[in-house]
Design an enzyme around this catalytic site. Structure first.
Site, PDB file in Angstrom:
ATOM      1  N   GLY A 209       0.129  -5.471   0.619  1.00 56.18           N
ATOM      2  CA  GLY A 209      -1.048  -5.537  -0.233  1.00 56.18           C
ATOM      3  C   GLY A 209      -0.824  -6.315  -1.515  1.00 56.18           C
TER       4      GLY A 209
ATOM      5  N   ASP B 187      -1.792  -9.797  -0.665  1.00 60.08           N
ATOM      6  CA  ASP B 187      -3.257  -9.873  -0.671  1.00 60.08           C
ATOM      7  C   ASP B 187      -3.783 -10.025  -2.095  1.00 60.08           C
ATOM      8  OD1 ASP B 187      -4.045  -9.348   2.179  1.00 60.08           O
ATOM      9  OD2 ASP B 187      -3.009  -7.463   1.839  1.00 60.08           O
TER      10      ASP B 187
ATOM     11  N   ILE C  95       0.827  -1.195   0.000  1.00 63.37           N
ATOM     12  CA  ILE C  95       0.000   0.000   0.000  1.00 63.37           C
ATOM     13  C   ILE C  95       0.868   1.254   0.000  1.00 63.37           C
ATOM     14  CG2 ILE C  95      -0.202   0.076   2.524  1.00 63.37           C
ATOM     15  CD1 ILE C  95      -3.081   1.127   2.122  1.00 63.37           C
TER      16      ILE C  95
ATOM     17  N   ASP D 173      -5.612  -7.259   6.135  1.00 64.45           N
ATOM     18  CA  ASP D 173      -7.074  -7.305   6.147  1.00 64.45           C
ATOM     19  C   ASP D 173      -7.710  -7.342   4.762  1.00 64.45           C
ATOM     20  OD1 ASP D 173      -6.465  -4.729   5.371  1.00 64.45           O
ATOM     21  OD2 ASP D 173      -7.599  -3.720   6.962  1.00 64.45           O
TER      22      ASP D 173
ATOM     23  N   GLU E  27       2.342  -6.213   7.068  1.00 63.99           N
ATOM     24  CA  GLU E  27       1.423  -5.385   7.856  1.00 63.99           C
ATOM     25  C   GLU E  27       1.767  -5.332   9.336  1.00 63.99           C
ATOM     26  OE1 GLU E  27      -0.881  -6.359   4.120  1.00 63.99           O
ATOM     27  OE2 GLU E  27       0.604  -7.335   5.415  1.00 63.99           O
TER      28      GLU E  27
END
Length: 285
Positions: free
Chosen positions: A138, A141, A84, A169, A161
């Site tokens: 991310g 993810d 991110i 998440d 994270e």
């Protein structure tokens, strides 16, 4: 913000032209194969909110694009994805003063970020992630929502994270245990934030092929996508749909669903074309 309001929108089923994107480069290097590249190389493909939104929009569109049968996802530049963008992280912080309102706002934002990455899993067409160099935060993810993962020899994964004080998440915690089948290894990755190099990633089942460098990786991913695209789209899309369903349901539920699926799909012309060697399959309208 615009991201929160718009991310769930999809293109009309009657539209046939793919949108243009600022942070994604979309090409068709082979018949029926689309190549989607994360395209912020100057920012190491860090995920801004705009890029996040574009990922969801792009895969929602490709899911209903008739001449698309398979998709390769890669990163433009030196690395696949740095995670991110810290500016985006700050941007999603709520401005409300009431704690309950802040919580409701953040819940909605996170659910929409999740939905954007789930667009890969929800996409009817198989998605092959071609991962070179760093795949961090991310980025992990994102690729866990792909159907197939290929990597370069210099690739590594890092669930970062925990090092910035948050819980992953957007899919890693939910999908990675099912991909790897090793809860201890997943827990170690998520709790320590350590780098997992290519050889270890292959041994853990995070990817199915490793290639010498980015160029050979992309070539292999496009060849694999071309092979998939040459097959019946009814069979390919049905196989993906049932693989995803069966992963999240019992064996008996999966068996019943695939029986219902083939009870209708076997009445079509693709099985006959495949058995007779014609191999001429129409694109779904």
């Amino acid at each position: 913000m615009a991201f929160v309001r718009c991310i769930r929108g999809t293109r009309s089923v009657f539209s046939r032209s793919l949108s243009t994107f600022q942070y994604l480069q979309v090409e068709t290097p082979k018949p029926k194969v689309y190549h989607v590249q994360l395209n912020r190389p100057d920012k190491r493909n860090a995920l801004s909110l705009d890029m996040w939104h574009e990922i969801g929009s792009c895969f929602n569109e490709l899911s209903s694009t008739p001449d698309c049968r398979s998709i390769v996802l890669s990163g433009n530049g030196k690395i696949f994805c740095a995670g991110i963008d810290l500016g985006a992280f700050l941007q999603i912080m709520p401005k409300q003063s009431d704690p309950a309102h802040k919580s409701l706002y953040l819940f909605d934002v996170v659910r929409q970020l999740q939905d954007s990455f789930t667009s890969l899993e929800r996409c009817k067409k198989p998605v092959i992630a071609a991962i070179h160099s760093a795949c961090v935060g991310g980025g992990v993810d994102l690729v866990t929502a792909a159907d197939i993962r290929l990597i370069s020899a210099d690739a590594y994964f890092q669930v970062k994270e925990v090092d910035i004080g948050i819980v992953a998440d957007v899919g890693t915690i939910q999908r990675l245990p099912k991909i790897m089948g090793n809860q201890s290894a997943v827990s170690e990755m998520c709790l320590t934030g350590r780098k997992v190099p290519a050889a270890e990633a292959i041994s853990l089942g995070m990817a199915s092929q490793v290639h010498d460098d980015r160029d050979s990786l992309i070539a292999a991913a496009l060849d694999l996508a071309g092979s998939i695209a040459s097959k019946s789209p009814v069979a390919v899309q049905g196989t993906k749909s049932n693989l995803v369903y069966s992963r999240n349901h019992s064996v008996e539920e999966g068996l019943e669903r695939v029986a219902l699926w083939n009870a209708s799909m076997l009445l079509g012309g693709d099985p006959v074309a495949a058995v007779t060697g014609a191999n001429e399959f129409e694109d779904p309208a």
